[in-house]
Design a protein around this motif. Structure first.
Motif, PDB file in Angstrom:
ATOM      1  N   ALA A  96       3.792   5.856  -6.981  1.00  0.00           N
ATOM      2  CA  ALA A  96       4.285   6.742  -5.914  1.00  0.00           C
ATOM      3  C   ALA A  96       3.889   8.192  -6.174  1.00  0.00           C
ATOM      4  O   ALA A  96       3.913   8.670  -7.303  1.00  0.00           O
ATOM      5  CB  ALA A  96       5.805   6.638  -5.823  1.00  0.00           C
ATOM      6  N   THR A  97       3.565   8.875  -5.100  1.00  0.00           N
ATOM      7  CA  THR A  97       3.343  10.322  -5.193  1.00  0.00           C
ATOM      8  C   THR A  97       4.699  11.014  -5.322  1.00  0.00           C
ATOM      9  O   THR A  97       4.868  11.942  -6.108  1.00  0.00           O
ATOM     10  CB  THR A  97       2.604  10.823  -3.931  1.00  0.00           C
ATOM     11  OG1 THR A  97       1.533   9.931  -3.629  1.00  0.00           O
ATOM     12  CG2 THR A  97       2.052  12.232  -4.141  1.00  0.00           C
ATOM     13  N   THR A 154      -4.446   8.963  -0.576  1.00  0.00           N
ATOM     14  CA  THR A 154      -3.407   9.077   0.445  1.00  0.00           C
ATOM     15  C   THR A 154      -2.020   9.108  -0.194  1.00  0.00           C
ATOM     16  O   THR A 154      -1.655   8.178  -0.919  1.00  0.00           O
ATOM     17  CB  THR A 154      -3.507   7.883   1.424  1.00  0.00           C
ATOM     18  OG1 THR A 154      -4.829   7.855   1.950  1.00  0.00           O
ATOM     19  CG2 THR A 154      -2.515   8.005   2.551  1.00  0.00           C
ATOM     20  N   PRO A 155      -1.231  10.168   0.048  1.00  0.00           N
ATOM     21  CA  PRO A 155       0.086  10.257  -0.578  1.00  0.00           C
ATOM     22  C   PRO A 155       1.004   9.108  -0.153  1.00  0.00           C
ATOM     23  O   PRO A 155       0.998   8.686   1.005  1.00  0.00           O
ATOM     24  CB  PRO A 155       0.651  11.591  -0.073  1.00  0.00           C
ATOM     25  CG  PRO A 155      -0.485  12.329   0.523  1.00  0.00           C
ATOM     26  CD  PRO A 155      -1.531  11.331   0.901  1.00  0.00           C
ATOM     27  N   LEU A 156       1.803   8.623  -1.116  1.00  0.00           N
ATOM     28  CA  LEU A 156       2.777   7.557  -0.854  1.00  0.00           C
ATOM     29  C   LEU A 156       4.167   8.057  -1.248  1.00  0.00           C
ATOM     30  O   LEU A 156       4.423   8.360  -2.416  1.00  0.00           O
ATOM     31  CB  LEU A 156       2.426   6.315  -1.667  1.00  0.00           C
ATOM     32  CG  LEU A 156       3.409   5.137  -1.569  1.00  0.00           C
ATOM     33  CD1 LEU A 156       3.459   4.580  -0.136  1.00  0.00           C
ATOM     34  CD2 LEU A 156       3.015   4.013  -2.540  1.00  0.00           C
ATOM     35  N   VAL A 205      -4.833   6.213   7.518  1.00  0.00           N
ATOM     36  CA  VAL A 205      -3.471   6.673   7.196  1.00  0.00           C
ATOM     37  C   VAL A 205      -3.592   7.971   6.414  1.00  0.00           C
ATOM     38  O   VAL A 205      -4.229   8.001   5.363  1.00  0.00           O
ATOM     39  CB  VAL A 205      -2.741   5.610   6.326  1.00  0.00           C
ATOM     40  CG1 VAL A 205      -1.353   6.100   5.937  1.00  0.00           C
ATOM     41  CG2 VAL A 205      -2.647   4.277   7.063  1.00  0.00           C
ATOM     42  N   HIS A 206      -2.981   9.031   6.922  1.00  0.00           N
ATOM     43  CA  HIS A 206      -3.036  10.318   6.208  1.00  0.00           C
ATOM     44  C   HIS A 206      -1.899  10.461   5.202  1.00  0.00           C
ATOM     45  O   HIS A 206      -2.004  11.250   4.262  1.00  0.00           O
ATOM     46  CB  HIS A 206      -3.043  11.475   7.200  1.00  0.00           C
ATOM     47  CG  HIS A 206      -4.304  11.503   8.016  1.00  0.00           C
ATOM     48  ND1 HIS A 206      -4.365  11.116   9.323  1.00  0.00           N
ATOM     49  CD2 HIS A 206      -5.567  11.806   7.658  1.00  0.00           C
ATOM     50  CE1 HIS A 206      -5.619  11.205   9.755  1.00  0.00           C
ATOM     51  NE2 HIS A 206      -6.364  11.617   8.760  1.00  0.00           N
ATOM     52  N   ALA A 207      -0.807   9.722   5.406  1.00  0.00           N
ATOM     53  CA  ALA A 207       0.288   9.662   4.421  1.00  0.00           C
ATOM     54  C   ALA A 207       1.132   8.446   4.778  1.00  0.00           C
ATOM     55  O   ALA A 207       1.216   8.053   5.946  1.00  0.00           O
ATOM     56  CB  ALA A 207       1.145  10.922   4.443  1.00  0.00           C
ATOM     57  N   THR A 209      -4.228  15.303  -0.261  1.00  0.00           N
ATOM     58  CA  THR A 209      -3.941  15.080   1.149  1.00  0.00           C
ATOM     59  C   THR A 209      -4.612  13.781   1.525  1.00  0.00           C
ATOM     60  O   THR A 209      -5.739  13.516   1.119  1.00  0.00           O
ATOM     61  CB  THR A 209      -4.468  16.218   2.036  1.00  0.00           C
ATOM     62  OG1 THR A 209      -5.835  16.411   1.716  1.00  0.00           O
ATOM     63  CG2 THR A 209      -3.691  17.488   1.797  1.00  0.00           C
ATOM     64  N   GLY A 210      -3.924  12.959   2.293  1.00  0.00           N
ATOM     65  CA  GLY A 210      -4.491  11.675   2.666  1.00  0.00           C
ATOM     66  C   GLY A 210      -5.726  11.891   3.517  1.00  0.00           C
ATOM     67  O   GLY A 210      -5.787  12.808   4.313  1.00  0.00           O
TER      68      GLY A 210
END
Ligand SMILES: Nc1ncnc2c1ncn2[C@@H]1O[C@H](COP(=O)(O)OP(=O)(O)OP(=O)(O)O)[C@@H](O)[C@H]1O
Ligand SMILES: Cc1ncc(COP(=O)(O)O)c(N)n1
Length: 292
Positions: free
Chosen positions: A156-157, A123-125, A91-93, A9-10
Motif C-alpha cells: 500500500a502507498t 499507481t498509488p494504492l 487507473v490514476h489512483a 502519481t498514477g
C-alpha cells in the motif's frame, strides 16, 4: 516534510483526449443503504472531479440500523473487474474498502501487481483496512485480517486505519491524542509507505486531529469535531477524497490535507436518514440551488 512529496502519481493509460478527467478505482463492497462503501466512494470521486470506477468485492444488506447480511463476490470476478478497467481505461489512483477474505485479498493484489497498482507500480494504492461496520458487524472473515496486515500493507502507498482497526492489528488501545504517534509507528512497521491514523473514535477529544506518518516524520491534521451521530461513511469519504487528489497528481501530504478538508465538511453537512445512523454528505459541494 519534504520526504512526503515523493508520492508517485498514477499514470495508468492516459485518458483518450484532453477533456477526460483523471480516473480512480474503488475495490470495495456495496451498501444497499447508499451511505458507505463503494456508494460513498463514487459520490466522493464525482464531487472531486474524478471519473470513478468499481471492482465490487461484496454485496451487503445494510441500512441505517446496520448490516444484516453479506454475500462475497468470487475473488476471480473481483480481480477481473480490476484488470478490465485498468487495461482499457487506466487507473490514476486506486483504493480498497471491504476485502472480505484472504482469497479475495490475494486475487486483488495479484491483479494490482499486473496492472502496476500499488507500492512498486506507478499507481498509488490507498488501503482502508475496513474490518467491521460502525455497529461492529464483521465485514471480513477471520483469515482476512492477517492477509491484510502481512500481504496487503507492504503493497500500500497509504493505509488509513481507524482506532478500532489499530487495536485489532497492533493491540494498541489509543485513548488520547498523544498515543496516535505510537500507533502510527506500529502500523508503519507492517510495511506501507504512509500511515494515516484517524481519530474520529476519540469522543472525549474536543477536536478530530488525525496523524500522517511516513516512517520518519509525522504531520498532524487538525479539524473540528462536530456534534452529530450521523457519521456513516466518514472513513470511506476520507480515503476516497485522498485517492481522488492522488489521481489528480497531488503529492501525499497535500492529498491528505485536501481529504481532511473534504471529510470535515462532509461531517458538518451530515444528515439524518432512516431510524438509525445517517451518512456524511459527500455531495456538500453541490448546493440544492445548483440542481434546480
Ligand atoms: N464528529 C466528527 N466531526 C468532525 N470530523 C469527524 C467526526 N467524526 C469523524 N471525523 C473525521 O472523519 C474521518 C474519519 O474518521 P473515523 O475515525 O470516524 O474513521 P472511520 O471509523 O473509518 O469512519 P466511519 O465513521 O465511516 O466508521 C477523520 O478525518 C475524522 O477525524
Ligand atoms: C460496504 C461497506 N463498506 C464499508 C463500511 C464501513 O463504513 P462504516 O464504518 O461507516 O460503517 C460499511 N458499513 N459497508
Amino acid at each position: 516534510m519534504s520526504s512526503m512529496d515523493s508520492t508517485p502519481t498514477g499514470t495508468g493509460i492516459r485518458p483518450a483526449n484532453d477533456t477526460a478527467p483523471p480516473t480512480a478505482l474503488t475495490i470495495a463492497g456495496s451498501d444497499s443503504g447508499g451511505s458507505a462503501g463503494m456508494h460513498a466512494d463514487l459520490r466522493t470521486f464525482f464531487s472531486c472531479g474524478v471519473h470513478g470506477m468499481t471492482a465490487v468485492t461484496a454485496v451487503t444488506v445494510q441500512n441505517t440500523l446496520g448490516v444484516s447480511d453479506m454475500v462475497e463476490i468470487p475473488p476471480e470476478t473481483v480481480a477481473a473487474q480490476v484488470e478490465s478497467v485498468a487495461s482499457d481505461i487506466g487507473v490514476h489512483a486506486a483504493k480498497t474498502g471491504v476485502l472480505p477474505s484472504a482469497a479475495c485479498i490475494e486475487a486483488v493484489l495479484a491483479a494490482c501487481d499486473r496492472q502496476g497498482i500499488g507500492r512498486d507500480g506507478r499507481t498509488p494504492l490507498v488501503l482502508d483496512p475496513v474490518a467491521a461496520s460502525r455497529n461492529g458487524e464483521p465485514l471480513l472473515r477471520a483469515d482476512a485480517l492477517a492477509a491484510l496486515r502481512d500481504e496487503a500493507f507492504p503493497r500500500a502507498t497509504l493505509v488509513t486505519p481507524n482506532l478500532d482497526e489499530v487495536r485489532l492489528l497492533t493491540g494498541i488501545e489509543v485513548r488520547d491524542r498523544d498515543q496516535l504517534w505510537e500507533a502510527a509507528k506500529a502500523m508503519h512497521d507492517f510495511g506501507p509507505e504512509y500511515v494515516l491514523i484517524k481519530s474520529g473514535h476519540l469522543p472525549e477529544d474536543p477536536e478530530c486531529v488525525d496523524l500522517l506518518f511516513d516512517g520518519r516524520e509525522a504531520v498532524t491534521l487538525p479539524g473540528p469535531r462536530y456534534s452529530t451521530v450521523h457519521t456513516h461513511g466518514a472513513g470511506d469519504a476520507f480515503a476516497s477524497a485522498i485517492t481522488a487528489a492522488l489521481a489528480r497528481g497531488a503529492p501525499m501530504e497535500r492529498a491528505v490535507r485536501l481529504g481532511k478538508r473534504f471529510v470535515s465538511r462532509s461531517v458538518r453537512h451530515a444528515y439524518p436518514l432512516g431510524s438509525g445512523v445517517g451518512p456524511v454528505s459527500t455531495f456538500w459541494r453541490i448546493s440544492s440551488r445548483s440542481i434546480q
